[in-house]
Design an enzyme around this catalytic site. Structure first.
Site, PDB file in Angstrom:
ATOM      1  N   PHE A 128     -89.827 -16.679  22.059  1.00  0.00           N
ATOM      2  CA  PHE A 128     -90.830 -16.287  21.083  1.00  0.00           C
ATOM      3  C   PHE A 128     -92.170 -16.917  21.449  1.00  0.00           C
ATOM      4  O   PHE A 128     -92.227 -18.095  21.829  1.00  0.00           O
ATOM      5  CB  PHE A 128     -90.401 -16.723  19.678  1.00  0.00           C
ATOM      6  CG  PHE A 128     -91.270 -16.154  18.595  1.00  0.00           C
ATOM      7  CD1 PHE A 128     -91.077 -14.850  18.167  1.00  0.00           C
ATOM      8  CD2 PHE A 128     -92.282 -16.899  18.024  1.00  0.00           C
ATOM      9  CE1 PHE A 128     -91.881 -14.302  17.180  1.00  0.00           C
ATOM     10  CE2 PHE A 128     -93.094 -16.360  17.041  1.00  0.00           C
ATOM     11  CZ  PHE A 128     -92.888 -15.052  16.611  1.00  0.00           C
ATOM     12  N   ASP A 201     -84.335 -23.543  18.838  1.00  0.00           N
ATOM     13  CA  ASP A 201     -85.077 -22.777  17.848  1.00  0.00           C
ATOM     14  C   ASP A 201     -84.066 -21.859  17.151  1.00  0.00           C
ATOM     15  O   ASP A 201     -83.524 -20.949  17.769  1.00  0.00           O
ATOM     16  CB  ASP A 201     -86.178 -21.959  18.532  1.00  0.00           C
ATOM     17  CG  ASP A 201     -87.032 -21.164  17.546  1.00  0.00           C
ATOM     18  OD1 ASP A 201     -86.545 -20.884  16.427  1.00  0.00           O
ATOM     19  OD2 ASP A 201     -88.160 -20.786  17.906  1.00  0.00           O
ATOM     20  N   TYR A 226     -87.803 -18.135   6.021  1.00  0.00           N
ATOM     21  CA  TYR A 226     -88.169 -16.874   5.368  1.00  0.00           C
ATOM     22  C   TYR A 226     -87.473 -15.654   5.966  1.00  0.00           C
ATOM     23  O   TYR A 226     -87.709 -14.537   5.527  1.00  0.00           O
ATOM     24  CB  TYR A 226     -89.686 -16.664   5.395  1.00  0.00           C
ATOM     25  CG  TYR A 226     -90.356 -16.819   6.742  1.00  0.00           C
ATOM     26  CD1 TYR A 226     -90.296 -15.811   7.691  1.00  0.00           C
ATOM     27  CD2 TYR A 226     -91.071 -17.969   7.049  1.00  0.00           C
ATOM     28  CE1 TYR A 226     -90.913 -15.955   8.920  1.00  0.00           C
ATOM     29  CE2 TYR A 226     -91.700 -18.127   8.274  1.00  0.00           C
ATOM     30  CZ  TYR A 226     -91.618 -17.117   9.202  1.00  0.00           C
ATOM     31  OH  TYR A 226     -92.237 -17.261  10.422  1.00  0.00           O
ATOM     32  N   LYS A 227     -86.608 -15.861   6.962  1.00  0.00           N
ATOM     33  CA  LYS A 227     -85.859 -14.737   7.532  1.00  0.00           C
ATOM     34  C   LYS A 227     -84.539 -14.592   6.783  1.00  0.00           C
ATOM     35  O   LYS A 227     -84.519 -14.159   5.637  1.00  0.00           O
ATOM     36  CB  LYS A 227     -85.673 -14.943   9.031  1.00  0.00           C
ATOM     37  CG  LYS A 227     -86.990 -14.866   9.825  1.00  0.00           C
ATOM     38  CD  LYS A 227     -86.745 -15.005  11.312  1.00  0.00           C
ATOM     39  CE  LYS A 227     -87.985 -14.727  12.136  1.00  0.00           C
ATOM     40  NZ  LYS A 227     -89.067 -15.714  11.957  1.00  0.00           N
ATOM     41  N   ARG A 373     -86.285  -3.069  16.208  1.00  0.00           N
ATOM     42  CA  ARG A 373     -85.290  -4.061  15.815  1.00  0.00           C
ATOM     43  C   ARG A 373     -84.720  -3.703  14.442  1.00  0.00           C
ATOM     44  O   ARG A 373     -85.461  -3.327  13.528  1.00  0.00           O
ATOM     45  CB  ARG A 373     -85.895  -5.463  15.737  1.00  0.00           C
ATOM     46  CG  ARG A 373     -86.429  -6.018  17.019  1.00  0.00           C
ATOM     47  CD  ARG A 373     -86.744  -7.500  16.901  1.00  0.00           C
ATOM     48  NE  ARG A 373     -87.545  -7.819  15.723  1.00  0.00           N
ATOM     49  CZ  ARG A 373     -87.950  -9.049  15.403  1.00  0.00           C
ATOM     50  NH1 ARG A 373     -87.601 -10.069  16.151  1.00  0.00           N
ATOM     51  NH2 ARG A 373     -88.684  -9.253  14.338  1.00  0.00           N
TER      52      ARG A 373
END
Length: 411
Positions: A128, A201, A226-227, A373
């Protein structure tokens, strides 16, 4: 599998009760759990309580009476249960990016003591962007003449570039773009074989994939909330530090809340002798209070059941996509041990497909330049949702509007 069979699967789903804990947008199928999870119904009530009662009525007393001061540790330990950490190894603080900086800086400081000649930070080239950027910025700050970044990818395997000059490896447990799940136990063992640290991560795996940092003896880990943990946009992240590292060297962002006695207002920094030295500034009380609730939802579910349903949803998605939308190429590995909880598909017109899906009420992610995705979020995604989504994607591809689409970019 027919739609009727999907309905039966949903009826028999042991996790079906959790769907009622979220605000499900009407006429919408939401498959973006890996960017922003849906809002828990109780989140607004919690925010109102903190604002109206704890802040509005009790004001500054709430640092003690409402437990504001201890929230980062309390909620950190709840997340610790999800990621297999021991007590007081995880804390809520700042953002993922800032926590990566802390981990990298601490790893360098520890290696200066134990292995002073190490100068290499290992990064996966397709990691990322913020992971890459933070590492690049830190190396520039320290001097590129002294520290350097070495990349690994499909052409240069990790095993081939990992040597006794490596400070640490920074790697995502699940790759944000491809959805590939990396073998945490194997890679951690590989790092430790040459006495390098590993920083995991967990942004795209926490809450969707079983994790046990203690069992694999991970050094550091970071992740957002928040995912799949559904804590809201921009919610603070977490940082995990193995106890064996907590008091060896200072972390680089020595803010006042990481002091062993913050309210003594000492002129010299003295780190807290535990995980709280990884705090920096005043905690974000409102958002951490919401995280406290949303993490609790995940803890109430069984992580093995979450993983089992995630894979089953993914299997159905892949099967139906192969049948009805063969022009989309699966990028995510099919094997369970290599697959996270989102599926990535490649198509030259992915941008148009993503936009036109949203016009029909289906939310998936677009990632530049050609990736779609779809997140399997077991707490609220149903099998009928997967069935309906594939039908809509098929409609989009066969729609005349698709050929000449020109619209605004989407997340």
């Amino acid at each position: 599998m027919t739609r009727e069979q999907c309905e039966i699967a949903d009826e028999n789903d042991e996790l079906k009760i959790f769907r009622n804990k979220f605000k499900i947008p009407q006429d919408t199928i939401y498959l973006i759990g890996n960017s922003l999870g849906l809002c828990p119904i109780e989140s607004q009530k919690i925010a109102n309580r903190v604002i109206k009662q704890e802040w509005g009525q009790n004001h500054i007393d709430s640092w003690n009476t409402a437990g504001w001061y201890h929230l980062p540790v309390k909620v950190g330990n709840k997340i610790g249960k999800i990621i297999g950490a021991e007590q007081n190894e995880t804390i809520i603080s700042d953002s993922t990016s800032i926590n990566i900086f802390k981990c990298l800086g601490t790893s360098i400081a520890i290696q200066k003591i134990k292995n002073p000649d190490r100068r290499i930070i290992l990064l996966e080239r397709e990691n990322f962007p913020t992971d890459l950027y933070i590492a690049q910025g830190l190396v520039n700050l320290l001097s590129t003449d002294e520290y350097k970044i070495r990349y690994f990818d499909d052409d240069n395997r990790l095993e081939d570039v990992l040597g006794d000059d490596v400070v640490c490896i920074l790697l995502s447990h699940v790759n944000y773009r491809t959805g590939q799940l990396y073998n945490m136990k194997q890679i951690t063992k590989l790092a430790h074989k040459v006495d390098a640290h590993i920083i995991w991560d967990l942004c795209h795996s926490v809450g969707s994939v079983p994790i046990n940092l203690t069992k694999v003896d991970a050094d550091f880990a970071v992740g957002c909330t928040y995912k799949y943990l559904n804590s809201g946009p921009g919610a603070p992240a977490f940082i995990y530090v193995n106890k064996k590292h907590q008091n060896v060297a200072w972390q680089p962002l020595t803010g006042w809340f990481g002091h062993q006695a913050p309210f003594k207002m000492s002129k010299l920094y003295e780190p807290a002798p535990n995980i709280t030295n990884y705090l920096v500034g005043t905690p974000q009380v409102l958002q951490i209070s919401i995280i406290d609730h949303s993490v609790g939802i995940t803890l109430d579910a069984d992580m093995q059941a979450i993983r089992k349903k995630s894979l089953a949803l993914g299997d159905l998605f892949i099967k139906l996509m192969d049948e009805k939308c063969p022009s989309l190429k699966l990028v995510t590995p099919f094997e369970y041990e290599k697959r996270g909880s989102h599926l990535s598909y490649q198509h030259e017109n992915a941008y148009a497909i993503s936009n036109l899906m949203r016009k029909r009420g289906v939310y998936g992610d677009f990632r530049f330049p050609d990736i779609l995705r779809f997140a399997m979020t077991p707490l609220y995604t149903r099998f009928v949702d997967i069935w309906d989504v594939i039908g809509i994607i098929s409609e989009v591809i066969n729609d005349a509007e698709y050929e000449g689409f020109d619209g605004n970019c989407v997340t």
